[in-house]
Design a protein around this motif. Structure first.
Motif, PDB file in Angstrom:
ATOM      1  N   ILE A 231       0.817  -1.215   0.000  1.00 16.36           N
ATOM      2  CA  ILE A 231       0.000   0.000   0.000  1.00 16.36           C
ATOM      3  C   ILE A 231       0.854   1.270   0.000  1.00 16.36           C
ATOM      4  CG2 ILE A 231      -2.110  -0.965   0.970  1.00 16.36           C
ATOM      5  CD1 ILE A 231      -1.139  -0.278   3.728  1.00 16.36           C
ATOM      6  N   SER A 232       1.965   1.272   0.716  1.00 13.95           N
ATOM      7  CA  SER A 232       2.802   2.475   0.766  1.00 13.95           C
ATOM      8  C   SER A 232       4.135   2.131   1.402  1.00 13.95           C
ATOM      9  CB  SER A 232       2.117   3.595   1.564  1.00 13.95           C
ATOM     10  OG  SER A 232       1.916   3.188   2.910  1.00 13.95           O
ATOM     11  N   THR A 233       5.049   3.085   1.343  1.00 15.97           N
ATOM     12  CA  THR A 233       6.357   2.950   1.991  1.00 15.97           C
ATOM     13  C   THR A 233       6.457   4.000   3.086  1.00 15.97           C
ATOM     14  OG1 THR A 233       7.389   2.151  -0.036  1.00 15.97           O
ATOM     15  CG2 THR A 233       8.846   3.021   1.676  1.00 15.97           C
ATOM     16  N   PHE A 234       6.677   3.555   4.303  1.00 15.72           N
ATOM     17  CA  PHE A 234       6.751   4.461   5.447  1.00 15.72           C
ATOM     18  C   PHE A 234       7.994   5.337   5.335  1.00 15.72           C
ATOM     19  CE2 PHE A 234       8.418   5.329   9.715  1.00 15.72           C
ATOM     20  CZ  PHE A 234       7.353   6.019  10.262  1.00 15.72           C
ATOM     21  N   GLN A 235       7.805   6.655   5.671  1.00 22.11           N
ATOM     22  CA  GLN A 235       8.925   7.601   5.650  1.00 22.11           C
ATOM     23  C   GLN A 235       9.297   8.053   7.057  1.00 22.11           C
ATOM     24  OE1 GLN A 235      10.748   8.233   2.981  1.00 22.11           O
ATOM     25  NE2 GLN A 235       9.427   6.908   1.735  1.00 22.11           N
ATOM     26  N   SER A 236       8.412   8.767   7.742  1.00 22.93           N
ATOM     27  CA  SER A 236       8.764   9.272   9.069  1.00 22.93           C
ATOM     28  C   SER A 236       7.508   9.708   9.812  1.00 22.93           C
ATOM     29  CB  SER A 236       9.746  10.449   8.980  1.00 22.93           C
ATOM     30  OG  SER A 236       9.126  11.536   8.308  1.00 22.93           O
ATOM     31  N   MET A 237       7.655   9.824  11.152  1.00 27.18           N
ATOM     32  CA  MET A 237       6.608  10.375  12.011  1.00 27.18           C
ATOM     33  C   MET A 237       6.892  11.858  12.241  1.00 27.18           C
ATOM     34  SD  MET A 237       4.565   7.805  12.779  1.00 27.18           S
ATOM     35  CE  MET A 237       3.644   8.473  14.157  1.00 27.18           C
ATOM     36  N   ALA A 238       5.825  12.629  12.321  1.00 29.14           N
ATOM     37  CA  ALA A 238       5.962  14.076  12.535  1.00 29.14           C
ATOM     38  C   ALA A 238       5.942  14.413  14.008  1.00 29.14           C
ATOM     39  CB  ALA A 238       4.844  14.815  11.805  1.00 29.14           C
ATOM     40  N   ILE A 239       6.539  13.567  14.839  1.00 31.35           N
ATOM     41  CA  ILE A 239       6.440  13.726  16.290  1.00 31.35           C
ATOM     42  C   ILE A 239       7.338  14.849  16.818  1.00 31.35           C
ATOM     43  CG2 ILE A 239       8.255  12.052  16.803  1.00 31.35           C
ATOM     44  CD1 ILE A 239       6.486  11.077  19.121  1.00 31.35           C
ATOM     45  N   MET A 240       8.416  15.178  16.095  1.00 34.56           N
ATOM     46  CA  MET A 240       9.312  16.231  16.560  1.00 34.56           C
ATOM     47  C   MET A 240       8.811  17.617  16.170  1.00 34.56           C
ATOM     48  SD  MET A 240      13.117  14.607  15.928  1.00 34.56           S
ATOM     49  CE  MET A 240      12.831  14.391  14.170  1.00 34.56           C
ATOM     50  N   SER A 626       4.353  10.383   7.333  1.00 35.15           N
ATOM     51  CA  SER A 626       4.496  10.580   5.892  1.00 35.15           C
ATOM     52  C   SER A 626       4.837   9.247   5.237  1.00 35.15           C
ATOM     53  CB  SER A 626       5.585  11.609   5.586  1.00 35.15           C
ATOM     54  OG  SER A 626       6.829  11.194   6.114  1.00 35.15           O
ATOM     55  N   PHE A 627       4.434   9.112   3.984  1.00 34.09           N
ATOM     56  CA  PHE A 627       4.681   7.870   3.256  1.00 34.09           C
ATOM     57  C   PHE A 627       4.817   8.184   1.779  1.00 34.09           C
ATOM     58  CE2 PHE A 627       0.143   8.579   3.512  1.00 34.09           C
ATOM     59  CZ  PHE A 627      -0.297   8.348   2.222  1.00 34.09           C
ATOM     60  N   SER A 628       5.275   7.231   1.019  1.00 33.27           N
ATOM     61  CA  SER A 628       5.418   7.353  -0.428  1.00 33.27           C
ATOM     62  C   SER A 628       4.808   6.121  -1.074  1.00 33.27           C
ATOM     63  CB  SER A 628       6.890   7.492  -0.819  1.00 33.27           C
ATOM     64  OG  SER A 628       7.622   6.346  -0.421  1.00 33.27           O
ATOM     65  N   PRO A 629       4.448   6.195  -2.360  1.00 30.35           N
ATOM     66  CA  PRO A 629       3.881   5.020  -3.029  1.00 30.35           C
ATOM     67  C   PRO A 629       4.891   3.884  -3.060  1.00 30.35           C
ATOM     68  CG  PRO A 629       3.469   7.009  -4.300  1.00 30.35           C
ATOM     69  CD  PRO A 629       4.439   7.382  -3.226  1.00 30.35           C
ATOM     70  N   SER A 633      11.449  -1.585  -5.815  1.00 31.84           N
ATOM     71  CA  SER A 633      12.699  -1.682  -5.062  1.00 31.84           C
ATOM     72  C   SER A 633      12.475  -1.671  -3.559  1.00 31.84           C
ATOM     73  CB  SER A 633      13.636  -0.523  -5.438  1.00 31.84           C
ATOM     74  OG  SER A 633      13.030   0.720  -5.138  1.00 31.84           O
ATOM     75  N   ASP A 634      11.238  -1.387  -3.126  1.00 29.95           N
ATOM     76  CA  ASP A 634      10.957  -1.344  -1.694  1.00 29.95           C
ATOM     77  C   ASP A 634      11.070  -2.746  -1.100  1.00 29.95           C
ATOM     78  OD1 ASP A 634      10.517   1.355  -1.576  1.00 29.95           O
ATOM     79  OD2 ASP A 634       8.386   1.181  -2.040  1.00 29.95           O
ATOM     80  N   SER A 635      11.527  -2.807   0.099  1.00 32.99           N
ATOM     81  CA  SER A 635      11.676  -4.088   0.789  1.00 32.99           C
ATOM     82  C   SER A 635      11.120  -3.967   2.189  1.00 32.99           C
ATOM     83  CB  SER A 635      13.147  -4.505   0.852  1.00 32.99           C
ATOM     84  OG  SER A 635      13.297  -5.656   1.632  1.00 32.99           O
ATOM     85  N   SER A 636      10.412  -5.023   2.606  1.00 34.62           N
ATOM     86  CA  SER A 636       9.816  -5.012   3.934  1.00 34.62           C
ATOM     87  C   SER A 636      10.862  -5.165   5.031  1.00 34.62           C
ATOM     88  CB  SER A 636       8.787  -6.142   4.054  1.00 34.62           C
ATOM     89  OG  SER A 636       9.404  -7.386   3.805  1.00 34.62           O
ATOM     90  N   VAL A 637      12.118  -5.458   4.660  1.00 35.30           N
ATOM     91  CA  VAL A 637      13.158  -5.627   5.675  1.00 35.30           C
ATOM     92  C   VAL A 637      13.888  -4.326   5.962  1.00 35.30           C
ATOM     93  CG1 VAL A 637      13.490  -8.046   5.074  1.00 35.30           C
ATOM     94  CG2 VAL A 637      14.865  -6.309   3.936  1.00 35.30           C
ATOM     95  N   SER A 639      14.451  -1.318   7.866  1.00 32.35           N
ATOM     96  CA  SER A 639      13.970  -0.938   9.190  1.00 32.35           C
ATOM     97  C   SER A 639      13.612   0.535   9.278  1.00 32.35           C
ATOM     98  CB  SER A 639      15.031  -1.271  10.241  1.00 32.35           C
ATOM     99  OG  SER A 639      16.252  -0.594   9.939  1.00 32.35           O
ATOM    100  N   THR A 640      14.207   1.371   8.461  1.00 35.22           N
ATOM    101  CA  THR A 640      13.917   2.807   8.529  1.00 35.22           C
ATOM    102  C   THR A 640      12.753   3.217   7.633  1.00 35.22           C
ATOM    103  OG1 THR A 640      15.609   3.229   6.849  1.00 35.22           O
ATOM    104  CG2 THR A 640      16.278   3.359   9.166  1.00 35.22           C
ATOM    105  N   HIS A 641      12.619   2.565   6.489  1.00 35.78           N
ATOM    106  CA  HIS A 641      11.526   2.886   5.564  1.00 35.78           C
ATOM    107  C   HIS A 641      10.866   1.579   5.091  1.00 35.78           C
ATOM    108  CE1 HIS A 641      12.928   7.025   5.510  1.00 35.78           C
ATOM    109  NE2 HIS A 641      14.143   6.592   5.175  1.00 35.78           N
ATOM    110  N   PRO A 642      10.162   0.913   5.988  1.00 34.63           N
ATOM    111  CA  PRO A 642       9.580  -0.391   5.620  1.00 34.63           C
ATOM    112  C   PRO A 642       8.401  -0.251   4.670  1.00 34.63           C
ATOM    113  CG  PRO A 642       8.879   0.250   7.811  1.00 34.63           C
ATOM    114  CD  PRO A 642       9.885   1.272   7.378  1.00 34.63           C
TER     115      PRO A 642
END
Length: 844
Positions: A231-240, A626-629, A633-637, A639-642
C-alpha cells in the motif's frame, strides 16, 4: 526318448559328464548340454496380472500427490468443506455471520467429513495391498539368494501388518543361527536381521498410513492469511514537529502559529474526556483487580467506524498507541468488506473475504510506544544561565529497581532548541487551579549519595559542589555529565523525556510534587479488525506483532502534541468541569490526605496513572506520518523505511502443514510413495509371480525333509532359524531346498557309470577321491553311489514301455538310498523329479 535317460529332462542347470547308452536314431549321441533346461513355465495370464498389479500399485501415488499439492498450496474450499461453486454465503446484512446459514453449512460439513473418512480408509487399504506385495517380493529376493531365507520369515508378508508382529520373538530371533547350525555365517545373519527391521518398519508404516492420510485428506478449520498487498512505503513520524492542519483540522493556521490549542476542543476534548471517564469508571469499581494484578482497563476511543484502546506490553511498562491516520485506512477496509458482503461496489481485492466463517482485516502501520514512570519527589531547580536550567528530582526510582536515585535533566534552549518547557493549569471547582509544569529534556544524568558504596552509580568526576543555592556552576563539565552512558533502567529515561510536575498540596510530603515522565518510541505493527458485529460489537482494532521492547532510541517529541491533546494553550487553564481536570484533582487530593485508607489511596493512584496515560495516548495517536507510493525496489526488511502492506486473515476450512500431525502425514505418505516406487521397480525387474499363502503351504507340504530338522524337536524358534533356498521347478511350482544343513556345501557333480559286477549301472562321483556316498545331495560314509542291490543308490532298469530301449538294455532311473526310503516306498511308482543346482548338489 532319443536315448536320453528317462528323468534327465527334469533336471535344470545340470552338467552330466557322459552320454546316454543308446545313441539316437540318427546315430548322433545326445548329451545333456544339447538340451535347454533354463526355460521356465510362466502362464500367460500372469503377465496380465502383473501389469494390472503394477499399474494399480503405482496409481496410489496419484491421489497422494494431489493431497500433498493441496496441503503445500494451502488450498481452501472456504467457509464450508463442501462449496461446489466456491461460494458459501454466511454473512448477513448487519456484517455478522448468519446463524441459520452457519448451521446449514455445519451439517453439510459433517456429511462431507464423514465421506472423506471413508476415502482415507480406502487409501490405507490400497497402500496395505502394495506394502504386502513389497514385503513378499523382498522376502523372495532373499529366498532366491545364495543364503536362502529363514523359515520364520517366510510368512512375514501375511503377518507384518499386525502390530503384534513387532513383539513376536520369531521375527527378531530367526536371523540368528542356532548352535547346531554350521552353515550360517555373519553376513547372512546381518542381512536377515535387516529384513526383520524392514518388516518392522513396514508394520509401523502400514498402521500409521491410515491416520496419516486422514490428516492430509480432511481439511481443518484454521486461520489462513491471504497474500499481502503493498500500500505504501513508510517515511517518518511528525512527532518532533508542532501539530499541523492535517492533524488538527478544526484549527486554523493562525491558531497553530499562536499555539492556541483550545481550537481542538470540539474535536478532541470530548473524545478525551469520554475516554478517561469510561476507563476510570470501570477501574473505580474493580479495585480488587487492580490490587491483585495491577490491571487497569484503558477504555476505548473512536476513530471513524472503529474504536481502539492502548495495548500494554507484558514484560515492561510500555503502552502502544494506534495511529489515527492508520485507523482511518482501517475504516476504509471495513467499509469495503461490508460492501462486499452485500454485493455492493467495493475494492476488488476484497473479493472472497466473505467466503469465511471468520475474518480479521489486517493492515500494517506505525505505532508509538510510551514508556512511562510515576513517582513523587522534591524538585530542585538550578539555573546555569538565562537559557540553561537543570531540574533535579531527589527520589527518582522505578518500581522494579529497588533503589532511589537523583535524576537531573537539562531544560532550556541554551542546551537544545527542543529542550523546552511550559506551564498550564487544571481548573478546580473547590479551590485554586492546580499548576502543571511540562518539560521536554533531551538529556539527563543520575547520581546517588552513597559515593563510596559498591552499588554507587554516578557520572565520572561528578561533584555535588557544582550545585549551589539555586544555581549551578557553569564551569563544571556538564557536557560530560549529561553524555554519560547509562544502563537500563536509567538508560530508558536518560534522553528525550517529557516530564510533568503537578504542584498539589500533600500533607504527607508538603514539599514534594507528583511526577509523571514518558519517552516515545516508534515501531511498525499490524492493525487487526474483526468486522463481525456479533464477535466485536464495538469494532475494536487490536495491535499484533508488537515487540517485547522498543528496539530504537527514544524519539524527540514536541510538547505541543500534549497541549493539543488537552485542548489547552501554554499558560492556559483546562476548565474544571472537564473530566481530565476533575479526575486528576480528586486523585491527587486523596493521595495527599494522610487519613485516606489504603484502598482509597490505591484507587487514587490508579486514576492518576490512567488519566495521565490516556491523555498522553490521545496526543500520540494524533501524530501523522508521511509515506510514499510503493515501488519494486521497496523491501519489507528496511527498518527505517519499511514497506506497508495489508491482507486478511480468514477462518476457513483449509489444507496445510501447520501442525505436527500434518508433518507426520507428510513423512508417512512420502515414505509410502518410496515404497510404491521400489515395489514397481522389483516387479519390472523380476519374472517371478507372487504366490499365495496356499501355494506356499502346499509346496511346504510336498517338501521331503533331508535331516535338516533332526534334533530340533518341537522348538519353534530353532525351526524358524532353518534357512531354505526357494526356486521353481519345470512346472512352475515352488520348491524348498535347505541352506543351513551341515552338508550344504557339496559342489561335486555326479556322473553315471557302469558297475563291473552284475551288469548294474549307477552314479558315482566324478572325483572318487573326494566323494563320499550318502543320500541325495549329501556325502556320507560310503565310498560311492551304489545300486539298490543291498545298498541305496541309482539302479538301471529295463523299460519295456520305452521304445527307445530294448529288453535287456538299461536306462537310468533315480531311486533313493535305502536309508532314506520311507516305509511303504515303491521304487517302481513315479518318483519326484530331482534337479542339480550350482552349489546345492542333488536336491528335491
Amino acid at each position: 526318448m532319443d536315448g536320453q535317460y528317462h528323468q534327465l529332462k527334469d533336471f535344470q542347470n545340470v552338467t552330466v559328464g557322459v552320454t546316454a547308452i543308446n545313441p539316437s536314431p540318427q546315430g548322433t549321441p545326445v548329451t545333456a548340454e544339447s538340451q535347454n533346461y533354463k526355460k521356465k513355465w510362466v502362464p500367460s495370464r500372469y503377465h496380465i496380472y502383473k501389469t494390472i498389479s503394477t499399474f494399480f500399485g503405482l496409481l496410489w501415488i496419484a491421489p497422494i500427490t494431489l493431497l500433498l499439492v493441496f496441503n503445500f498450496m494451502q488450498y481452501s474450499p472456504g467457509a464450508s468443506v463442501w462449496c461446489p461453486q466456491g461460494k458459501c454465503a454466511v454473512w448477513n446484512y448487519t456484517g455478522g455471520v448468519d446463524i441459520a446459514n452457519a448451521y446449514r453449512l455445519d451439517r453439510n460439513d459433517h456429511d462431507a467429513l464423514g465421506a472423506l473418512q471413508f476415502g482415507a480408509k480406502a487409501l490405507e487399504v490400497w497402500f496395505v495391498f502394495v506394502a504386502t506385495s513389497l514385503v513378499y517380493h523382498v522376502a523372495m529376493i532373499y529366498a532366491r539368494g545364495s543364503s536362502g531365507l529363514p523359515l520364520g520369515h517366510l510368512m512375514t508378508y501375511v503377518e507384518y501388518s499386525d502390530l503384534r508382529c513387532l513383539f513376536d520373538p520369531i521375527l527378531w530371533r530367526s536371523p540368528f543361527p542356532h548352535k547346531k547350525m554350521t552353515g550360517g555365517h555373519r553376513g547372512a545373519t546381518i542381512k536377515f536381521f535387516l529384513f526383520s527391521l524392514f518388516a518392522a518398519f513396514m508394520c509401523i508404516l502400514a498402521n500409521l498410513m491410515g491416520p496419516a492420510v486422514a490428516v492430509l485428506l480432511l481439511p481443518q478449520l484454521q486461520w489462513q492469511d491471504t497474500s499481502m498487498i503493498p500500500i505504501s512505503t513508510f517515511q517518518s513520524m511528525a512527532i518532533m514537529e508542532a501539530p499541523t492542519l492535517s492533524a488538527l483540522p478544526g484549527c486554523s493556521d493562525a491558531d497553530l502559529q499562536a499555539r492556541n490549542y483550545s481550537c481542538t476542543t470540539s474535536d478532541t476534548a470530548e473524545a478525551l474526556d469520554s475516554w478517561i471517564g469510561s476507563a476510570n469508571s470501570f477501574n473505580s469499581h474493580n479495585y480488587n483487580l487492580l490490587e491483585s494484578v495491577g490491571y487497569l482497563y484503558g477504555g476505548l476511543s473512536p476513530e471513524g467506524t472503529v474504536t481502539f484502546s492502548v495495548n500494554g506490553s507484558s514484560d515492561v511498562l510500555v503502552f502502544w498507541v494506534p495511529n489515527r491516520q492508520v485507523l482511518q485506512d482501517v475504516t476504509s477496509d471495513h467499509n469495503n468488506f461490508f460492501n462486499t458482503t452485500l454485493q455492493l461496489p467495493a475494492d476488488p481485492s476484497f473479493a472472497g473475504y466473505d467466503n469465511a466463517l471468520g475474518v480479521s482485516l489486517q493492515r500494517q502501520g506505525p505505532v508509538i510506544g510510551m514508556d512511562m514512570n510515576w513517582y513523587w519527589s522534591n524538585v530542585d531547580v538550578y539555573d546555569v544561565d538565562s537559557t540553561r536550567q537543570i531540574r533535579c528530582y531527589e527520589s527518582w526510582s522505578l518500581a522494579f529497581t529497588g533503589k532511589n536515585y537523583t535524576k537531573c535533566s537539562r531544560v532550556g534552549e541554551g542546551w537544545n532548541p527542543a529542550s523546552e518547557g511550559t506551564e498550564f493549569f487544571l481548573g478546580n471547582s473547590f479551590g485554586n487551579p492546580t499548576s502543571a509544569v511540562m518539560y521536554s529534556s533531551d538529556k539527563s544524568f543520575f547520581f546517588t549519595s552513597d559515593w563510596n558504596s559498591a552499588s554507587a552509580y554516578n557520572p565520572a568526576n561528578f561533584a555535588t559542589s557544582c550545585f549551589g543555592n539555586g544555581t549551578a556552576d557553569p564551569d563544571c563539565d556538564w557536557g560530560a555529565y549529561f553524555d554519560t552512558s547509562w544502563m537500563a533502567p536509567m538508560s530508558n529515561f536518560s534522553s528525550n523525556t517529557i516530564t510533568f510536575e503537578f504542584d498539589a498540596p500533600n500533607a504527607k510530603f508538603p514539599q514534594w510534587r507528583y511526577i509523571m515522565e514518558v519517552v516515545m518510541y516508534t515501531e511498525i505493527a499490524s492493525y487487526a479488525l474483526d468486522p463481525s458485529e456479533s464477535n466485536n460489537p464495538m469494532y475494536t482494532v487490536q495491535l499484533d506483532n508488537l515487540p517485547d521492547f522498543p528496539m530504537g532510541p527514544p524519539m524527540q517529541t514536541s510538547i505541543d502534541w500534549m497541549l493539543a491533546a488537552l485542548s489547552v494553550s501554554p499558560n492556559g487553564t483546562i476548565p474544571a468541569a472537564r473530566k481530565v481536570a476533575t479526575d486528576l484533582n480528586a486523585a491527587m487530593e486523596v493521595m495527599a490526605d494522610a487519613s485516606s485508607s489504603d484502598i482509597d489511596s490505591l484507587l487514587a493512584v490508579g486514576v492518576f496513572v490512567m488519566t495521565t496515560m490516556i491523555w498522553s495516548a490521545q496526543a500520540m495517536s494524533m501524530v501523522p506520518y508521511s509515506f510514499s507510493p510503493p515501488t519494486a525496489s521497496d523491501s519489507s526488511v528496511d527498518s527505517t523505511h519499511p514497506l506497508l502492506q495489508r491482507n486478511a486473515r480468514l477462518y476457513v476450512w483449509a489444507y496445510g502443514f501447520g501442525t505436527r500431525t500434518s508433518y507426520l502425514g507428510l513423512a508417512c505418505t512420502s515414505l509410502g510413495i518410496i515404497c510404491v516406487l521400489i515395489r514397481t521397480a522389483i516387479l519390472l525387474a523380476t519374472s517371478h509371480r507372487q504366490r499365495t499363502a496356499v501355494e506356499l503351504v502346499v509346496s511346504a507340504m510336498e517338501h521331503r525333509p533331508s535331516g535338516e530338522f533332526e534334533g530340533l524337536g518341537d522348538n519353534e524358534e530353532k525351526q524358524a532359524k532353518m534357512r531354505f533356498h526357494v526356486d521353481e521347478d519345470s512346472e512352475g511350482k515352488i520348491r524348498f531346498h535347505p541352506r543351513t544343513h551341515p552338508y550344504e556345501n557339496m559342489h561335486t557333480p555326479l556322473v553315471p557309470h557302469r558297475q563291473s559286477q552284475g551288469g548294474q549301472s549307477g552314479f558315482s562321483p566324478r572325483d572318487s577321491q573326494s566323494a563320499q556316498g550318502g543320500y541325495f545331495g549329501h556325502r556320507g560314509s560310503q565310498g560311492a553311489w551304489s545300486t539298490h542291490s543291498g545298498q541305496s543308490g541309482f539302479s538301471p532298469r529295463s523299460d519295456p514301455g520305452n521304445p527307445g530301449v530294448s529288453p535287456g538294455e538299461s536306462q537310468h532311473s533315480f531311486i533313493p538310498m535305502a536309508s532314506a526310503v520311507q516305509p511303504g516306498y515303491n521304487p517302481v511308482a513315479p518318483q519326484p523329479s530331482y534337479s542339480y543346482g550350482h552349489d546345492l548338489g542333488l536336491r528335491w
